[in-house]
Enzyme design. Structure first.
Site, PDB file in Angstrom:
ATOM      1  N   ASP A   1       7.933  -2.297  14.085  1.00 15.32           N
ATOM      2  CA  ASP A   1       6.535  -1.513  13.894  1.00 15.32           C
ATOM      3  C   ASP A   1       6.576  -0.240  14.877  1.00 15.32           C
ATOM      4  O   ASP A   1       5.747   0.781  14.317  1.00 15.32           O
ATOM      5  CB  ASP A   1       5.467  -2.179  14.279  1.00 15.32           C
ATOM      6  CG  ASP A   1       5.025  -3.299  12.977  1.00 15.32           C
ATOM      7  OD1 ASP A   1       5.499  -3.041  12.001  1.00 15.32           O
ATOM      8  OD2 ASP A   1       4.253  -4.284  13.082  1.00 15.32           O
TER       9      ASP A   1
ATOM     10  N   GLU B   1     -12.277  -3.894  16.161  1.00 12.94           N
ATOM     11  CA  GLU B   1     -11.922  -4.666  17.631  1.00 12.94           C
ATOM     12  C   GLU B   1     -13.151  -4.413  18.558  1.00 12.94           C
ATOM     13  O   GLU B   1     -13.296  -5.351  19.229  1.00 12.94           O
ATOM     14  CB  GLU B   1     -10.538  -4.027  18.120  1.00 12.94           C
ATOM     15  CG  GLU B   1      -9.434  -4.646  17.134  1.00 12.94           C
ATOM     16  CD  GLU B   1      -9.220  -3.415  16.031  1.00 12.94           C
ATOM     17  OE1 GLU B   1      -9.874  -2.565  15.759  1.00 12.94           O
ATOM     18  OE2 GLU B   1      -8.247  -3.645  15.199  1.00 12.94           O
TER      19      GLU B   1
ATOM     20  N   SER C   1       0.805  -1.243  -0.022  1.00  8.66           N
ATOM     21  CA  SER C   1       0.169  -0.022  -0.070  1.00  8.66           C
ATOM     22  C   SER C   1       0.766   1.277   0.002  1.00  8.66           C
ATOM     23  O   SER C   1       0.368   2.276  -0.362  1.00  8.66           O
ATOM     24  CB  SER C   1      -0.965   0.037   1.226  1.00  8.66           C
ATOM     25  OG  SER C   1      -0.219  -0.022   2.393  1.00  8.66           O
TER      26      SER C   1
HETATM   27  C1  LIG Z   1      -7.094  -0.627  14.907  1.00 11.40           C
HETATM   28  C2  LIG Z   1      -5.957  -1.138  14.257  1.00 11.40           C
HETATM   29  N1  LIG Z   1      -6.251  -2.476  13.936  1.00 11.40           N
HETATM   30  C3  LIG Z   1      -5.287  -3.100  13.049  1.00 11.40           C
HETATM   31  C4  LIG Z   1      -4.150  -2.791  12.667  1.00 11.40           C
HETATM   32  C5  LIG Z   1      -3.148  -3.899  11.691  1.00 11.40           C
HETATM   33  N2  LIG Z   1      -3.114  -3.354  10.526  1.00 11.40           N
HETATM   34  C6  LIG Z   1      -2.435  -2.735   9.844  1.00 11.40           C
HETATM   35  S1  LIG Z   1      -2.726  -2.403   8.413  1.00 11.40           S
HETATM   36  C7  LIG Z   1      -4.179  -3.270   8.325  1.00 11.40           C
HETATM   37  C8  LIG Z   1      -4.756  -3.333   7.169  1.00 11.40           C
HETATM   38  C9  LIG Z   1      -5.531  -2.090   6.282  1.00 11.40           C
HETATM   39  O1  LIG Z   1      -6.143  -2.466   5.450  1.00 11.40           O
HETATM   40  P1  LIG Z   1      -6.374  -1.108   4.446  1.00 11.40           P
HETATM   41  O2  LIG Z   1      -7.150  -0.017   5.250  1.00 11.40           O
HETATM   42  O3  LIG Z   1      -7.228  -1.711   3.357  1.00 11.40           O
HETATM   43  O4  LIG Z   1      -5.147  -0.493   4.085  1.00 11.40           O
HETATM   44  P2  LIG Z   1      -3.974  -1.083   2.782  1.00 11.40           P
HETATM   45  O5  LIG Z   1      -4.641  -2.440   2.297  1.00 11.40           O
HETATM   46  O6  LIG Z   1      -4.120   0.059   1.570  1.00 11.40           O
HETATM   47  O7  LIG Z   1      -2.794  -1.173   3.378  1.00 11.40           O
HETATM   48  C10 LIG Z   1      -4.329  -3.718   9.548  1.00 11.40           C
HETATM   49  C11 LIG Z   1      -5.537  -4.492  10.168  1.00 11.40           C
HETATM   50  C12 LIG Z   1      -3.906  -1.240  12.900  1.00 11.40           C
HETATM   51  N3  LIG Z   1      -2.941  -0.964  12.606  1.00 11.40           N
HETATM   52  N4  LIG Z   1      -4.705  -0.692  13.703  1.00 11.40           N
END
Ligand SMILES: Cc1ncc(C[n+]2csc(CCOP(=O)(O)OP(=O)(O)O)c2C)c(N)n1
Length: 704
Positions: free
Chosen positions: A444, A385, A45
């Site tokens: 991270d 969550e 991304s």
């Molecule tokens: C509150 C929270 N839950 C879980 C995560 C872990 N996490 C990081 S990126 C992501 C997926 C994001 O998906 P999307 O918004 O579609 O972004 P992209 O695919 O463009 O990276 C997750 C679940 C987080 N950073 N924050």
């Protein structure tokens, strides 16, 4: 609008559409070099959002790289904080920071943290990393601008999976309600998230209708067509009376064929070969000094290593894991034990596992992997969550055994009120996994390192808390909690591989600590120790006690080795795997029998230390006895990006730090024992005698 000199109001540089396209392409190259040097991070991304980033930072936003806090600048918020490398290269291209420095990404002390931190890098507006919060921050900034009569815009960059967070819709409602036409939200609609396609994980469409119904202007663009992007941003700027959302259709991994539309490239960095292939495809291999940049990253890390080495307490030998012939240990991530247990016990029809879009890496997906008959008991909830936690309470109310998990920061903090009221107050049978806890997520950075979760988890009535010390103990603890324990239960485990120090035959009894004693210096480190249930252990009049939880148990064992071999001290290690209910007998006996108690936790000091202190304070069995105490843990600070084992050193939670504390306390103990001679001494005098004793110990070591 563009890059502006805030003193003169003149444009510093304007980019043509073709120049913006070229810049975006080159930015993709720099992004991948930094990710390769870091060895981790989000390729997919950062590539999908790069054209948007180039357009915004180099053309659309009005800001001054030499004056990052210019009050009239447009603000750009990265709600999707994991795309930080794209932000950093954009700042580098715009002139906010040296572009070459971005290659120190995700390394200790670097301003280029795994997720953006505004206190570390000028040009970053706010810190982010926990998804779904940026639009609310934008609402606050937009309201402040309105109060102050300022004209700037607030751009907020989000992902499409991120739209699953309920908070996004609270903020959307607020922005619509207050007609905040100074907000421009951009959704990087690449249609993928971690667990797969957004539509399969948790459908968020039709986003256009949803935002429109909240009173927003909705614009569409191809997120990779620079001309369209620039025009769409211009329309958004001109919109009055309501906030604007730009739905930008993008491709995850854009520009690199083997990354495009591949979920596996979400949180993965290219290796050296993949980097070369990617740069060739992008056509930028000859435009970037790749070797020079990778060398710069190596030199930076070498300096970090030196700094850390200088900070570490020194001992006669190198006692680090796998350092010599007698420090051999097998390493395995504790999370594997969780997955194994779910795979083995998931046949029980009551078990229902809830996915929160991080299912593979925390191993909750092992519940259904290769077992299609369990598919109806796997419920994907997306990045939500809070709602998922309350839904788990609903499942439990109907007799199910729900399990949910995420990074501990999201499964045991983001959803705290839902845990408190829906789960704990109702006393429901919900198993919460605090995965990737502590410093183990390393690079991270602070946003993802749960160093506070145990305060709240053990503080809630009805909640039981288990912090196992290795992969085997994690499996046994999950076996017990999942099927046998009734009530709310929290299990905390790590991401990184940590030493395996128990065996299949080691007892795990919920609520009863184990005592671990060093018996011999064996080739296989763990084999030199004996473990017994604390209640079956008879004192051997050891010199001191270390009460440890989780990954600090192996560190305590290593400390015991240092203390025995370098100083001849005998240590009682108490593995307090069940933090709640705590085995108070094991603590009080150890205090009474050894007189010195050190707590060791990979968490802010207090989850264990304050609990143990309160036992010592309350106990009548200790009336009249002086107990010397010390605490090892994180000292009221946030973490940092960096390799997990570097963070163990930086945050002072290693065996060496435990041993150093033990020597300090043993010196006090020696002085206290000659009570008659110390009667009437001031504290200063006592401490100075103690340091003389410590010095004497050091001389013994030196003389060996
Ligand atoms: C509150 C929270 N839950 C879980 C995560 C872990 N996490 C990081 S990126 C992501 C997926 C994001 O998906 P999307 O918004 O579609 O972004 P992209 O695919 O463009 O990276 C997750 C679940 C987080 N950073 N924050």
């Amino acid at each position: 609008m563009a890059l502006i000199d805030s003193n003169t109001g003149k444009t510093i540089r304007s980019y043509s559409i073709q120049e913006l396209r070229d810049a975006a392409n080159l930015m993709r190259g720099y992004d991948l070099v930094a990710l390769c040097a870091a060895g981790s991070g989000h390729s997919g991304s950062t590539l999908s959002i790069m054209d948007i980033a180039a357009a915004l930072y180099l053309h659309v936003a009005g800001h001054d790289p030499k004056n990052p806090s210019w009050p009239h600048r447009d603000r750009i918020l990265w709600s999707a904080g994991h795309k930080a490398p794209a932000l950093y290269v954009a700042l580098g291209f715009a002139g906010f920071c040296p572009l070459d420095d971005v290659v120190t990404l995700r390394k200790l002390y670097s301003p280029f943290q795994g997720h953006p931190h505004w206190l570390r890098l000028p040009g970053v507006e706010v810190s982010s990393g926990s998804l779904g919060q940026g639009l609310s921050v934008a609402v606050g900034m937009a309201l402040a601008a309105r109060i102050d009569g300022k004209q700037h815009k607030i751009f907020c960059l989000m992902g499409d999976g991120e739209q699953q967070e309920g908070q996004v819709w609270e903020a959307a409602m607020e922005a619509g309600n207050y007609h905040l036409d100074n907000i421009v939200a951009v959704i990087d609609r690449n249609r993928l998230q971690i667990d797969g396609w957004v539509k399969d994980v948790m459908q968020v469409e039709p986003l256009a209708d949803k935002y429109a119904s909240f009173g927003w202007e909705v614009l569409h663009t191809d997120g990779h067509d620079m001309q369209q992007l620039v025009e769409t941003f211009a329309r958004a700027r001109a919109t009055t009376g309501k906030p604007t959302v730009i739905l930008a259709d993008t491709v995850k991994g854009k520009g690199v064929s083997f990354m495009e539309n591949q979920p596996g490239w979400h949180g993965k960095a290219p290796n050296r070969e993949e980097l070369t292939a990617a740069l060739n495809e992008l056509g930028v291999a000859n435009l970037i000094p790749v070797e020079q940049l990778l060398e710069k990253a190596k030199t930076y890390q070498a300096e970090v290593d030196l700094k850390l080495a200088a900070k570490m307490p020194g001992f006669k030998r190198d006692y680090w894991w796998n350092a010599g012939d007698t420090m051999k240990v097998q390493m395995e991530p504790t999370r594997k034990g969780f997955g194994k247990s779910l795979a083995e016990n998931g046949g029980d029809e009551r078990v229902v596992c809830i996915g929160l879009d991080i299912s593979g890496s925390i191993t909750i997906a092992d519940f259904y992997a290769g077992k299609p008959e369990r598919a109806n008991r796997w419920i994907s909830m997306g990045i939500a969550e809070q709602s998922a936690t309350a839904a788990a309470a609903g499942l439990a109310r109907e007799g199910k055994l729900p399990v949910l998990g995420s990074y501990a920061t999201f499964s045991a903090a983001r959803n705290l009120d839902q845990l408190r009221v829906s789960v704990c107050y109702g006393n429901f049978n919900v198993l919460i996994a605090g995965a990737h806890a502590g410093v183990s997520v390393g690079a991270d950075g602070a946003t993802h390192q749960a160093l506070e979760d145990l305060f709240a988890m053990q503080g809630m009535p009805n909640m039981s808390v288990v912090v196992p010390c290795d992969a085997i103990e994690t499996r046994k603890a999950t076996d017990y909690l999942l099927l046998k324990h009734v009530g709310p239960k929290y299990i905390r485990f790590a991401r990184e591989a940590t030493p395996v120090v128990t065996s299949e035959s080691t007892l795990f009894v919920f609520g009863q600590a184990n005592v671990i004693r060093l018996r011999a210096e064996t080739a296989n480190f763990a084999e030199g120790f004996e473990t017994r249930l604390a209640s079956n252990y008879a004192t051997e009049s050891e010199d001191l006690t270390i009460v440890a939880i989780g990954p600090m148990v192996p560190e305590a064992m290593r400390a015991a080795r240092i203390l025995k071999l370098d100083y001849g001290y005998e240590t009682r290690i108490v593995n307090m795997h069940t933090l709640k209910p705590i085995d108070s007998d094991a603590v009080i006996r150890a205090a009474r029998e050894t007189g010195v108690v050190i707590t060791a936790e990979e968490h802010q000091i207090g989850a264990l230390a304050w609990r143990v202190s309160s036992l010592l304070t309350e106990s009548r069995k200790l009336y009249g006895q002086s107990i010397i105490t010390g605490a090892i843990g994180v000292k009221d600070r946030f973490g940092d990006s960096g390799a997990p084992w570097d963070l163990v050193k930086e945050l002072e939670v290693s065996a060496e730090h435990i041993a150093q504390k033990a020597l300090e306390l043993m010196a006090i103990k020696k002085v206290c024992w000659v009570r008659t001679s110390v009667a009437g001494l001031t504290l200063d005098q006592l401490i100075s005698r103690a340091s003389a004793a410590q010095q004497a110990d050091a001389e013994v070591t030196a003389a060996r």
